[in-house]
Design a protein around this motif. Structure first.
Motif, PDB file in Angstrom:
ATOM      1  N   ALA A 253       3.422   3.042 -27.573  1.00  0.00           N
ATOM      2  CA  ALA A 253       2.690   2.445 -26.732  1.00  0.00           C
ATOM      3  C   ALA A 253       3.245   1.684 -25.445  1.00  0.00           C
ATOM      4  N   PHE A 254       4.433   1.000 -25.922  1.00  0.00           N
ATOM      5  CA  PHE A 254       5.276   0.179 -24.779  1.00  0.00           C
ATOM      6  C   PHE A 254       5.557   1.472 -23.838  1.00  0.00           C
ATOM      7  N   GLN A 255       6.155   2.503 -24.349  1.00  0.00           N
ATOM      8  CA  GLN A 255       6.596   3.644 -23.262  1.00  0.00           C
ATOM      9  C   GLN A 255       5.409   4.121 -22.655  1.00  0.00           C
ATOM     10  N   THR A 256       4.166   4.364 -23.015  1.00  0.00           N
ATOM     11  CA  THR A 256       3.019   4.661 -22.397  1.00  0.00           C
ATOM     12  C   THR A 256       2.920   3.605 -21.287  1.00  0.00           C
ATOM     13  N   ALA A 257       2.858   2.425 -21.505  1.00  0.00           N
ATOM     14  CA  ALA A 257       2.459   1.409 -20.713  1.00  0.00           C
ATOM     15  C   ALA A 257       3.620   1.278 -19.490  1.00  0.00           C
ATOM     16  N   GLY A 258       4.703   1.780 -19.734  1.00  0.00           N
ATOM     17  CA  GLY A 258       5.585   1.918 -18.771  1.00  0.00           C
ATOM     18  C   GLY A 258       6.972   1.107 -19.163  1.00  0.00           C
ATOM     19  N   ASP A 269      14.540   9.320 -21.614  1.00  0.00           N
ATOM     20  CA  ASP A 269      14.170  10.606 -21.439  1.00  0.00           C
ATOM     21  C   ASP A 269      13.295  11.442 -22.650  1.00  0.00           C
ATOM     22  N   ASP A 270      13.334  10.782 -23.963  1.00  0.00           N
ATOM     23  CA  ASP A 270      12.466  11.131 -24.784  1.00  0.00           C
ATOM     24  C   ASP A 270      11.051  10.684 -24.731  1.00  0.00           C
ATOM     25  N   VAL A 271      10.186  11.300 -23.867  1.00  0.00           N
ATOM     26  CA  VAL A 271       8.940  10.995 -23.696  1.00  0.00           C
ATOM     27  C   VAL A 271       7.866  12.068 -24.440  1.00  0.00           C
ATOM     28  N   PRO A 272       6.896  11.876 -25.077  1.00  0.00           N
ATOM     29  CA  PRO A 272       7.018  10.500 -25.553  1.00  0.00           C
ATOM     30  C   PRO A 272       7.746  10.399 -27.110  1.00  0.00           C
ATOM     31  N   ARG A 329      -0.849  -7.179 -27.063  1.00  0.00           N
ATOM     32  CA  ARG A 329      -1.573  -6.201 -27.738  1.00  0.00           C
ATOM     33  C   ARG A 329      -1.418  -4.861 -26.732  1.00  0.00           C
ATOM     34  N   LEU A 330      -0.794  -4.031 -27.015  1.00  0.00           N
ATOM     35  CA  LEU A 330      -0.381  -2.830 -26.047  1.00  0.00           C
ATOM     36  C   LEU A 330      -1.728  -1.984 -26.169  1.00  0.00           C
TER      37      LEU A 330
END
Length: 425
Positions: A253-258, A269-272, A329-330
């Motif tokens: 969730a944090f990675q998706t938010a940025g 580099d590992d997304v997601p 809350r992500l």
């Protein structure tokens, strides 16, 4: 190097490891408490995703392991940890055999035993395999008094490496009676996120049985109960750090938010991110029709509601090395963060996917900073360089840092053009 010479070198390495096991049997005091240094600091070196034992029948497999040992040595030559954490996927058990699957542990711990360093493990999905039992791995580790790895949750579904380690002030003596009078300054929590396959079990069709890839509810209850007992016993909230191989969905969730290269420095580099409960359905089935089942929600709730937990450190995603402060809350989440830091380490081994430069995340804890529930962290690379140095404090996520260079390393002596099917395949 020819295949025969490489095997001789590997044999020599294993003989040396076995010799070390005998030579250093009494290299540390069994039961001695972990303590802060005289200067009031305690440093942890995280070695993760070592992936020993890949394709042992091809020359590049043993060569990878030799290179991984060198990474451990180079890091420890530059750093002075009080404890080494082996944070999952010590061994690629997928390539292992029942007769020899734990022998790679000898190579992993040899540099630690030589330096008389204690270590503690949190097992990963590749340690849970049809021919590799984490119970056997734990038993093998405990041949050395340096090994702090334990199993504190006796539940069939719990996994193996669920336990905690108290870290005492330096003036705490080594006798167990005196240690009882000491109050820990720090608690280290270790969790088994499981995954992989059940040991030596198949279904009616002869297929290996998969193992759930999240921290089991029995472990969550033990965590909550034990945390309450420790808080009541010592009449204080003790600052804590947590280690688990597979990250929770909060990292997704944090990675998706940025993720910002300057506010959450590290490789992204590992997304997601591949989280706990990936590939499972909410009803508990694993038929590849679902992306994520949410079974890690109780674990995330425990991490965010139990006071004192500063950060949780994970591996599994070799191409992610950032830390993020989870204080909102992500999007897509039912659990709200409380300011806990979610950190990835650095791919340490030459086994496993990816050519990101190998290294080890460091954590430095000072008794002074613990009063504010803060720690420092950085990554020591195989080259000797330091990247991603951050302060996991109240303003992390708002403080600006230099971006991390995305350097790569390769195994020059590994001939990956030859990939031979394993025996019996």
């Amino acid at each position: 190097m020819s295949r025969s010479l490489l095997y001789l070198a590997l044999l020599g390495s294993l003989v040396e490891c076995l010799s070390l096991a005998k030579r250093y049997t009494n290299s540390s005091t069994p039961g001695a408490p972990l303590r802060f240094n005289v200067n009031g600091t305690f440093q942890i070196s995280i070695m993760e995703d070592l992936h020993f034992g890949e394709n042992a029948w091809d020359t590049w497999g043993p060569q990878q392991d030799i290179n991984s040992v060198e990474v451990i040595k180079k890091v420890l030559d530059k750093e002075s940890p009080s404890l080494v954490v082996l944070n999952g996927d010590l061994i690629t058990g997928d390539n292992g055999f029942l007769e020899n699957s734990t022998i790679y542990l000898e190579q992993i711990v040899a540099p630690l035993v030589q330096r008389n360093l204690p270590w503690a493990s949190a097992y990963g999905n590749h340690d849970h395999q049809y021919n590799l039992s984490t119970d056997a791995l734990l038993e093998h580790e405990q041949r050395w008094p340096n090994a702090m790895t334990k199993n504190m949750v006796e539940s069939e579904d719990a996994g193996t490496s669920n336990y905690y380690l108290p870290i005492y002030p330096n003036n705490c003596t080594t006798t167990s009676a005196a240690a009882e009078k000491c109050i820990p300054e720090l608690i280290l929590w270790f969790f088994d996120s499981r995954g992989g396959f059940q040991y030596q079990k198949k279904d009616a069709s002869g297929n290996r049985l998969g193992l759930p890839n999240w921290v089991d509810i029995s472990v969550v209850r033990w965590f909550q109960q034990t945390h309450a007992v420790l808080t009541a016993k010592y009449q204080k909230t003790i600052p804590s750090l947590a280690f688990v191989h597979i990250p929770t969905y909060a990292s997704v969730a944090f990675q998706t938010a940025g993720v910002s290269p300057h506010y959450q420095p590290g490789i992204n580099d590992d997304v997601p991110v591949s989280p706990q409960a990936q590939g499972w359905c909410a009803n508990g089935t694993n038929d590849r029709n679902c992306d994520y089942g949410g079974q890690d929600v109780p674990f995330m709730q425990a991490l965010t509601t139990l006071p004192g937990i500063i950060a949780v450190f994970s591996g599994h995603d070799h191409g992610d090395t950032w830390c993020a402060k989870w204080n909102t809350r992500l999007p897509g989440m039912t659990v709200a963060g409380n300011g806990i830091n979610l950190c990835f380490g650095q791919h340490t081994g030459y086994g496993g996917y990816g050519n990101w430069e190998r290294g080890s995340r460091q954590i430095k804890v000072s008794m002074e900073q613990l009063r504010d529930f803060e720690v420092e962290s950085w990554i020591r690379l195989e080259s000797g360089h330091v990247v991603g140095s951050v302060g996991l404090n109240a303003t992390y996520g708002r403080d600006w840092y230099p971006a991390t260079n995305n350097t790569k390393t390769n195994c020059p002596t590994c001939n990956y053009t030859i990939v031979t099917p394993g025996p019996g395949s």
